[in-house]
Design an enzyme around this catalytic site. Structure first.
Site, PDB file in Angstrom:
ATOM      1  N   ARG A   1      79.355  22.094   9.383  1.00 29.50           N
ATOM      2  CA  ARG A   1      79.211  22.547  10.769  1.00 29.50           C
ATOM      3  C   ARG A   1      78.510  21.463  11.586  1.00 29.50           C
ATOM      4  O   ARG A   1      78.861  21.180  12.716  1.00 29.50           O
ATOM      5  CB  ARG A   1      78.436  23.878  10.844  1.00 29.50           C
ATOM      6  CG  ARG A   1      78.044  24.254  12.266  1.00 29.50           C
ATOM      7  CD  ARG A   1      77.697  25.729  12.492  1.00 29.50           C
ATOM      8  NE  ARG A   1      77.025  26.376  11.386  1.00 29.50           N
ATOM      9  CZ  ARG A   1      75.756  26.149  11.015  1.00 29.50           C
ATOM     10  NH1 ARG A   1      74.993  25.296  11.659  1.00 29.50           N
ATOM     11  NH2 ARG A   1      75.255  26.797   9.974  1.00 29.50           N
TER      12      ARG A   1
ATOM     13  N   TYR B   1      91.816  27.734  35.325  1.00 24.33           N
ATOM     14  CA  TYR B   1      92.554  28.379  34.241  1.00 24.33           C
ATOM     15  C   TYR B   1      92.040  29.817  34.048  1.00 24.33           C
ATOM     16  O   TYR B   1      90.822  30.056  34.084  1.00 24.33           O
ATOM     17  CB  TYR B   1      92.344  27.545  32.966  1.00 24.33           C
ATOM     18  CG  TYR B   1      92.924  28.149  31.733  1.00 24.33           C
ATOM     19  CD1 TYR B   1      94.298  28.137  31.515  1.00 24.33           C
ATOM     20  CD2 TYR B   1      92.107  28.756  30.776  1.00 24.33           C
ATOM     21  CE1 TYR B   1      94.840  28.705  30.378  1.00 24.33           C
ATOM     22  CE2 TYR B   1      92.643  29.322  29.634  1.00 24.33           C
ATOM     23  CZ  TYR B   1      94.009  29.296  29.441  1.00 24.33           C
ATOM     24  OH  TYR B   1      94.536  29.857  28.320  1.00 24.33           O
TER      25      TYR B   1
ATOM     26  N   ASP C   1      87.501  19.612  33.973  1.00 25.95           N
ATOM     27  CA  ASP C   1      88.529  19.980  32.999  1.00 25.95           C
ATOM     28  C   ASP C   1      89.724  19.056  33.260  1.00 25.95           C
ATOM     29  O   ASP C   1      90.395  19.159  34.284  1.00 25.95           O
ATOM     30  CB  ASP C   1      88.906  21.461  33.181  1.00 25.95           C
ATOM     31  CG  ASP C   1      89.949  21.927  32.163  1.00 25.95           C
ATOM     32  OD1 ASP C   1      90.752  21.092  31.691  1.00 25.95           O
ATOM     33  OD2 ASP C   1      89.989  23.137  31.855  1.00 25.95           O
TER      34      ASP C   1
ATOM     35  N   LYS D   1      96.979  21.408  24.383  1.00 25.66           N
ATOM     36  CA  LYS D   1      98.075  21.038  25.279  1.00 25.66           C
ATOM     37  C   LYS D   1      98.538  19.612  24.982  1.00 25.66           C
ATOM     38  O   LYS D   1      98.990  19.358  23.890  1.00 25.66           O
ATOM     39  CB  LYS D   1      97.615  21.241  26.725  1.00 25.66           C
ATOM     40  CG  LYS D   1      96.830  22.564  26.957  1.00 25.66           C
ATOM     41  CD  LYS D   1      97.671  23.811  26.780  1.00 25.66           C
ATOM     42  CE  LYS D   1      96.848  25.096  26.737  1.00 25.66           C
ATOM     43  NZ  LYS D   1      95.946  25.338  27.859  1.00 25.66           N
TER      44      LYS D   1
HETATM   45  C1  LIG Z   1      94.773  26.220  27.988  1.00 21.77           C
HETATM   46  C2  LIG Z   1      93.705  25.773  28.889  1.00 21.77           C
HETATM   47  C3  LIG Z   1      92.360  26.053  28.621  1.00 21.77           C
HETATM   48  C4  LIG Z   1      91.928  26.874  27.406  1.00 21.77           C
HETATM   49  O1  LIG Z   1      92.162  26.196  26.207  1.00 21.77           O
HETATM   50  P1  LIG Z   1      92.518  26.913  24.814  1.00 21.77           P
HETATM   51  O2  LIG Z   1      92.751  25.752  23.917  1.00 21.77           O
HETATM   52  O3  LIG Z   1      93.717  27.771  25.043  1.00 21.77           O
HETATM   53  O4  LIG Z   1      91.327  27.716  24.426  1.00 21.77           O
HETATM   54  C5  LIG Z   1      91.391  25.558  29.481  1.00 21.77           C
HETATM   55  N1  LIG Z   1      91.736  24.846  30.576  1.00 21.77           N
HETATM   56  C6  LIG Z   1      93.021  24.582  30.890  1.00 21.77           C
HETATM   57  C7  LIG Z   1      93.337  23.792  32.113  1.00 21.77           C
HETATM   58  C8  LIG Z   1      94.040  25.030  30.061  1.00 21.77           C
HETATM   59  O5  LIG Z   1      95.319  24.778  30.383  1.00 21.77           O
END
Ligand SMILES: *Cc1c(COP(=O)(O)O)cnc(C)c1O
Length: 376
Positions: free
Chosen positions: A45, A97, A169, A194
């Site tokens: 961890r 998001y 982000d 993504k």
């Molecule tokens: C999908 C997404 C998230 C969340 O991520 P996960 O891997 O699904 O937990 C956060 N910000 C954006 C812009 C996203 O497209």
């Protein structure tokens, strides 16, 4: 080192014990100590060599001080918010998001964190929202699904003037096209599920911080809260990141052709894409990023028409998520943004007929033929 080279040679490019050019998957939860307290790794961890390799890689490619890998984008976002304390106030992009909106407004408010959701495309709106207890500004650019743009450098100047933590982000642009830390952000985070993973096979989150102090604080949180990425998924993520450059270049090329096709189609009333010169914020995006990405939203007029289109595409898979080798198609009002009340959706401009696509790596001729037959 240029970006494509850095994606291959950044971080820990080989295993120091065996020379293996692909860092092995260290499936070990604990590590033998030479004597009490004499160790390189202690407990997985706290640190694991495979996770450390992906953490070093994202740290390098974002141009930050240190990287961290979490079990999902949401675990990464939540862990970053744990840097704050009860009573702190955060200013955040109004069309973040959906999962981010949910954790901020439904979970973290229970721990007395306060949030103001504002249109961060307007620096004046951000400044107006600053309160005595404001501690951070949290921005997404481009946003989902309308691809709204925030000026990262301008927010950074504001954040510095008020001594606020500035978090970005960077999921949609990826570190191949945009590096917020180089523009003054303190923390960059990604849903690595993504584009970074890129193959629809791993759920992961990555964070990069710009200083040793934030690095120590976030490592303390990561180790305390424990939302880490496992070694198998860390390895998959490294494998995905190695080809990020070539994937993003090809996706960009495909996307341009699809945008041109949509613009001239009678059934499409509006196209949202940061690469269009008349897209709001186009000049700002062009100044702060090297590419426009593979996300397009467009309006076909009604839920019925949109659902009809989504039923008929063959190569565009009807699914949530984005950023993978396969092209995906979705209906934000009924899928990713269904939890947002209808009036609020209308305010934001997320109409019932708004369709979102994530362009993949198929032959663009097939993708255009697919949309053409489905739009008939
Ligand atoms: C999908 C997404 C998230 C969340 O991520 P996960 O891997 O699904 O937990 C956060 N910000 C954006 C812009 C996203 O497209």
């Amino acid at each position: 080192m240029r970006k494509k080279t850095q994606l291959i040679h950044g971080g820990i490019a080989r295993d120091k014990h065996t020379g293996a050019v692909s860092v092995p998957i260290y499936h070990s939860s604990t590590f033998k100590q030479e004597g009490v307290g004499n160790f390189v790794y202690e407990y997985a961890r706290t640190g694991n060599p495979t996770r450390e390799a992906v953490e070093a890689l994202i740290g390098d490619i974002e141009g930050g001080y240190r990287g961290f890998a979490f079990g999902s984008g949401m675990a990464a976002i939540t862990s970053v918010m744990m840097l704050l304390s009860a009573g702190d106030h955060v200013i955040i992009t109004d069309d973040v998001y959906g999962g981010t909106f949910r954790v901020m407004s439904k979970v973290l408010t229970r721990f007395n964190l306060e949030f103001t959701f504002v249109n961060t495309s307007s620096i004046e709106d951000i400044e107006k929202a600053i309160q005595p207890n404001t501690k951070a500004i949290y921005v997404e650019t481009p946003t989902n699904p309308l691809l709204k743009i925030t000026d990262i450098e301008a927010v950074s100047t504001l954040a510095k003037a008020y001594e606020l933590l500035f978090i970005v982000d960077n999921t949609f642009s990826t570190p191949y096209w945009q590096n917020p830390i180089e523009l003054g952000a303190n923390i960059v985070l990604h849903s690595a599920t993504k584009y970074l993973g890129g193959h629809s096979d791993v759920v992961a989150g990555l964070v990069v911080v710009d200083s040793e102090e934030l690095g120590q604080q976030l490592h303390f949180i990561q180790n305390s809260v424990g939302g880490i990425l496992g070694p198998q998924d860390s390895w998959l993520l490294i494998r995905g990141i190695r080809t990020l450059g070539i994937r993003m270049e090809e996706i960009e090329e495909n996307t341009k052709h699809i945008v041109d096709f949509l613009l001239q189609h009678d059934a499409v009333s509006k196209v949202y894409y940061p690469g269009l010169v008349n897209h709001k914020g186009h000049d700002i995006h062009k100044k702060q990023a090297r590419g426009f990405g593979g996300m397009i939203s467009f309006d076909v007029g009604s839920t019925e028409k949109a659902e009809d289109l989504l039923r008929r595409t063959k190569y565009f898979t009807l699914a949530e998520s984005l950023g993978a080798v396969e092209s995906l198609i979705s209906l934000p009002a009924k899928m990713t943004h269904a939890s947002i009340p209808a009036e609020r959706r209308a305010e934001l401009g997320i109409t019932d007929g708004l369709v979102r696509i994530s362009v993949g790596l198929e032959d663009v001729e097939d993708l255009i033929e697919d949309l053409a037959q489905a739009l008939k």
